[in-house]
Design a protein around this motif. Structure first.
Motif, PDB file in Angstrom:
ATOM      1  N   ILE A 541      35.427  31.357 -16.619  1.00 49.85           N
ATOM      2  CA  ILE A 541      35.283  31.247 -18.070  1.00 49.85           C
ATOM      3  C   ILE A 541      34.954  29.828 -18.497  1.00 49.85           C
ATOM      4  O   ILE A 541      34.631  29.567 -19.661  1.00 49.85           O
ATOM      5  CB  ILE A 541      36.556  31.714 -18.801  1.00 49.85           C
ATOM      6  CG1 ILE A 541      37.743  30.801 -18.434  1.00 49.85           C
ATOM      7  CG2 ILE A 541      36.862  33.163 -18.496  1.00 49.85           C
ATOM      8  CD1 ILE A 541      38.928  30.967 -19.353  1.00 49.85           C
ATOM      9  N   GLY A 542      35.025  28.871 -17.559  1.00 46.34           N
ATOM     10  CA  GLY A 542      34.725  27.494 -17.913  1.00 46.34           C
ATOM     11  C   GLY A 542      35.178  26.547 -16.819  1.00 46.34           C
ATOM     12  O   GLY A 542      35.601  26.971 -15.739  1.00 46.34           O
ATOM     13  N   THR A 543      35.089  25.268 -17.105  1.00 47.39           N
ATOM     14  CA  THR A 543      35.536  24.245 -16.161  1.00 47.39           C
ATOM     15  C   THR A 543      36.239  23.124 -16.917  1.00 47.39           C
ATOM     16  O   THR A 543      36.051  22.963 -18.130  1.00 47.39           O
ATOM     17  CB  THR A 543      34.351  23.623 -15.390  1.00 47.39           C
ATOM     18  OG1 THR A 543      33.464  22.991 -16.315  1.00 47.39           O
ATOM     19  CG2 THR A 543      33.593  24.674 -14.596  1.00 47.39           C
ATOM     20  N   VAL A 544      37.066  22.374 -16.207  1.00 48.39           N
ATOM     21  CA  VAL A 544      37.598  21.113 -16.727  1.00 48.39           C
ATOM     22  C   VAL A 544      37.365  20.063 -15.645  1.00 48.39           C
ATOM     23  O   VAL A 544      37.319  20.387 -14.449  1.00 48.39           O
ATOM     24  CB  VAL A 544      39.108  21.183 -17.082  1.00 48.39           C
ATOM     25  CG1 VAL A 544      39.366  22.193 -18.179  1.00 48.39           C
ATOM     26  CG2 VAL A 544      39.946  21.508 -15.859  1.00 48.39           C
ATOM     27  N   ASP A 545      37.172  18.811 -16.070  1.00 47.63           N
ATOM     28  CA  ASP A 545      36.931  17.783 -15.062  1.00 47.63           C
ATOM     29  C   ASP A 545      38.202  17.531 -14.265  1.00 47.63           C
ATOM     30  O   ASP A 545      39.325  17.761 -14.728  1.00 47.63           O
ATOM     31  CB  ASP A 545      36.432  16.498 -15.719  1.00 47.63           C
ATOM     32  CG  ASP A 545      37.449  15.873 -16.641  1.00 47.63           C
ATOM     33  OD1 ASP A 545      38.198  15.002 -16.179  1.00 47.63           O
ATOM     34  OD2 ASP A 545      37.503  16.263 -17.823  1.00 47.63           O
TER      35      ASP A 545
END
Length: 878
Positions: A541-545
């Protein structure tokens, strides 16, 4: 700029009357008038116009006349003159001043002159790209045969080859240029060979990490264009910022002409700074800025004044919409159905997560007047055409003066009157601006900072550039010399990513590097967020650094994505995956972190001389006629941060529902920091005045015996949760804070002591915390600094260290939350005096008694704030 139709004049007169009546009401209303901290009225401004230039092509002149445009504003004519002389330029004029026409004219003229000419338009968002395609289509008739087309991630695959072959104007964004165009430039050979213009709109958005990436994408773009024999001309457009020319020249690394002589007409404008009333003077608590914004929006809606309400977060958008719909339920009753629906409602939301066709529908509703109130995030801040609104409400300061001006500029087009209201939140930035409105009404103090030569960012784009074209020995990259680049290329050689042959450096990996590089982060490794779909299959559903993962998606965290809550079940840092499940809970989480700072190298430092010519009376050790208050410096630092637990906070009320410990591995961040230290002379002065509470508590020589006696009395059990001691001894807690006593014996009376486990002790300490002056100083500086840096508060880390790891002195450190830094620390070092002066003004003018969220931060519910101590430190520093 033609003469408006009579019906438009009638509608404008009616709107003027309604707006004037409401403004008069607000001036008299007992619920509103006392909370208006500033009200600036800008009188109408006549347009500065000029005839079309004689060298404007006849067909273009006719196309403009067909749209009732017979004259140009002064800045549009200046842009034409510079562009025709082959100069790069940046337009930095107000919202709705006609910047789009200013950059379209020279491009269209070149297209008509040269049938092979091509142009590339870059916009920061897809929505703005769609809007500008519509504008371009209405400006040029079919006879021009320019075939403008959008080429972004939403462009259907079957259409892409045709667009590459036929479109003469490509509208895209930096992300697509980075991943979808430059790595495949061989498919664009005709386009690059004939590339004459590159237009970069909303250039002020390219700052910080994003701007540093984009500057390197432009280096790659120019390198590819040069390979095909092209030397395109640049036209940039920007909102009003403090350094538009400097920003433009940093982005494109060429000389740029600044055009800021705004010649557009402007109706009467009102700007109001509204500070919600104080509900608890002692604690410095104010009425909710959300609820006050709803009340003001309802006033506008009741008088049929079209308005936009800007909120900072998607959650705030939904809260505001809920309140507005409930207060205006008559608008949402559908006679044909019993089901609630937003379609056709005059109150709409606008934010990321909405489908493109929903956004287009809302934009059209704003233009035709069927949508009366729109609640939006900054997705509506950029130059999307939504017609002329009568009012804009800014729910809290949006983070930068440029954004505030952009948002307020959405109200009023042309000669129509308009009002903008900034509803201040309790945040120190908001309160500072409420008490210092000159920051809105004078020149913007903000500088848009970018650092294209940031170590990690530059290395990533050198990989991308090498994939696109091999590096010739002796070749530079942008403004960087071969001597600088050679060191990076040798690193890639040693890492088996590059191969050297025939005086050229070739990319050796299988995959193309741009696919794994986000323009929005400097952290090279991202964590993928996976949630189960309807069939139970994991879906990204997405990414985070990677740098943010430990505090954003730790186990037990609540993560928000497109207005949906997700509970984090597991974070696997080794495999860079977080597993989430969708939930609907009444709380959110806030990570608690512990940091340690180590200085690696000092770039600059300076003493802060003492203003006292002689030591104060009784000033103990360290006093001297030529002493110093402390020091300031900036340089490379190492920040070790460990997430030790998290709080569960109830939505809307922020009530603490409990805390849970975590055992997360520490993360290391090598970055740049700005620090401020206090000298021994200053500490002596503060101690003698009784206003320094950062020295360690001395519980007396018998403390260990007393601790044991208390734990025995309490049967070695926590007196809150009943937990029995195991390998770790329980804590002994002072019910009334130790520092509240003048006598150790009084403080250590057994009836003032109780046994608590570590977790319960942390909760209780939070409630009776005594906020020190040093912590208060860090709080106010960390919240005020973004005003001068044009960055989000989340771009800065704050560390207060009473123990003195920097030169053995108590210190406050503000640091870039970006690996290797982005330039914030040097800027803070340079503006140190202004920052301290403004912090002193903010704290001294705050009406609270002993610290609050609007100045130095609150103490615990039953604790002691640090306002007096912080003020004393700031006075010393001044």
């Amino acid at each position: 700029m033609g003469v408006p139709h009579p019906s438009h004049r009638t509608r404008r007169t009616r709107g003027l009357n309604m707006l004037s009546a409401l403004l008069d009401f607000w001036k008299r209303d007992e619920e509103t008038a006392p909370n208006i901290f500033a009200w600036k009225t800008t009188p109408p401004r006549a347009a500065q116009t000029h005839p079309f230039p004689t060298d404007l092509p006849v067909s273009l002149r006719e196309a403009l006349s067909s749209r009732n445009i017979s004259l140009l504003y002064s800045h549009q004519l200046t842009a034409w003159t510079h562009a025709h002389a082959r100069r790069n330029l940046i337009l930095a004029t107000g919202t709705a001043s006609g910047k789009t026409l200013a950059y379209n004219l020279p491009v269209l003229a070149k297209m008509l002159e040269d049938p092979q000419a091509r142009a590339l338009y870059l916009f920061p968002t897809k929505a703005l790209t769609q809007d500008q395609l519509s504008t371009l289509g209405s400006l040029q008739p079919e006879t021009f045969d320019l075939k403008p087309a959008i080429y972004d991630g939403d462009t259907p695959q079957p259409h892409r080859s045709s667009i590459r072959r036929n479109a003469r104007i490509i509208l895209s964004n930096p992300d697509m240029l980075h991943t979808g165009i430059l790595p495949h430039h061989a498919n664009w050979s005709d386009f690059f060979t004939n590339l004459k213009f590159i237009v970069i709109d909303e250039a002020h958005t390219y700052r910080g990490v994003f701007g540093s990436h984009v500057a390197n994408v432009i280096r790659r773009l120019k390198r590819v264009a040069k390979f095909y024999g092209a030397n395109p001309q640049f036209i940039l457009a920007s909102a009003t910022i403090g350094n538009p020319k400097e920003l433009a020249e940093t982005l494109i690394e060429e000389p740029v002409e600044l055009i800021d002589n705004d010649g557009s007409s402007r109706g009467e404008r009102h700007f109001i700074i509204y500070n919600p009333p104080v509900t608890d003077a002692a604690l410095g608590l104010r009425k909710s800025s959300l609820l006050e914004s709803v009340r003001l929006a309802n006033h506008l809606l009741a008088r049929n004044i079209q308005s936009v309400v800007f909120a900072r977060t998607r959650r705030s958008v939904e809260i505001l919409l809920t309140h507005l719909h409930s207060n205006n339920s008559i608008f949402d009753i559908r006679k044909s159905t019993n089901e609630y629906s937003n379609i056709g409602s005059p109150i709409r939301g606008y934010r990321s997560g909405y489908l493109p066709h929903q956004r287009r529908e809302i934009e059209q509703g704003l233009r035709d007047g069927s949508v009366k109130t729109v609640v939006a995030t900054n997705a509506l801040e950029l130059g999307i055409d939504i017609g002329g609104l009568g009012a804009a409400i800014l729910v809290g300061y949006p983070g930068t003066i440029a954004s505030a001006r952009q948002q307020s500029g959405r109200a009023g087009r042309g000669d129509a009157p308009a009002v903008s209201i900034l509803v201040a939140s309790p945040n120190p930035l908001d309160q500072f601006l409420a008490h210092h409105p000159e920051y809105f009404f004078g020149r913007s103090p903000e500088q848009a900072l970018v650092n294209p030569n940031h170590l990690l960012i530059l290395l990533e784009h050198l990989r991308c550039a090498m994939f696109e074209l091999p590096f010739q020995k002796g070749e530079g990259f942008g403004s960087l010399s071969w001597e600088t680049i050679e060191e990076y290329l040798h690193f890639l050689l040693s890492n088996n990513e590059a191969h050297f042959s025939n005086d050229k450096y070739y990319w050796m990996q299988d995959q193309y590097p741009a696919a794994n590089i986000s323009l929005r982060s400097a952290s090279p490794q991202s964590v993928v967020l996976q949630a189960a779909d309807a069939d139970g299959k994991p879906t990204a559903i997405g990414t985070v650094d990677g740098e943010s993962a430990s505090w954003m998606v730790h186990p037990g965290a609540i993560y928000m994505h497109e207005a949906q809550q997700y509970f984090v079940q597991e974070l696997n840092l080794e495999n860079h995956v977080a597993l989430l499940i969708p939930v609907g809970l009444d709380y959110y989480t806030e990570a608690q972190q512990r940091s340690e700072i180590q200085i690696l190298s000092v770039h600059a430092q300076a003493d802060l001389p003492s203003p006292r010519e002689a030591p104060p009376k009784g000033a103990g050790r360290g006093g001297g006629g030529e002493g110093k208050v402390g020091g300031k410096g900036y340089g490379e630092i190492q920040v070790s941060t460990q997430v030790t637990g998290f709080k569960k906070l109830r939505w809307f009320t922020n009530e603490n529902l409990g805390e849970e410990p975590l055992d997360m591995p520490p993360s290391e961040l090598q970055t740049t920091g700005y620090w401020l230290t206090l000298s021994e002379e200053t500490l002596s002065h503060l101690r003698d005045a009784g206003i320094w509470s950062n020295d360690a508590n001395d519980y007396g020589p018998d403390w260990q015996k007393i601790r044991l006696a208390v734990r025995k009395r309490d049967q070695f059990k926590c007196q809150v949760c009943g937990a029995v001691e195991t390998t770790r001894e329980h804590d002994v807690h002072h019910k009334v804070p130790f520092r509240a006593f003048t006598s150790i014996e009084e403080a250590n009376r057994l009836e003032n002591l109780t046994t608590l486990c570590r977790t319960c002790h942390q909760k209780v300490e939070q409630n009776v915390r005594m906020r020190s002056g040093l912590a208060g100083l860090g709080f106010v500086l960390g919240n005020l600094a973004p005003l001068f840096l044009m960055c989000d508060p989340r771009d800065l880390g704050i560390h207060t260290d009473p123990a003195g790891t920097i030169d053995g002195q108590p210190s406050v450190v503000l640091y870039d939350l970006v690996p290797a830094g982005i330039g914030f620390s040097q800027k803070l070092f340079e503006i140190h005096r202004e920052l301290i002066r403004r912090a002193h003004e903010l704290v001294s003018e705050c009406e609270c008694e002993d610290g609050c969220p609007s100045c130095v931060g609150p103490g615990g519910e039953n604790g002691v704030g640090g306002k007096m101590e912080t003020l004393a430190i700031l006075k010393e520093l001044l």
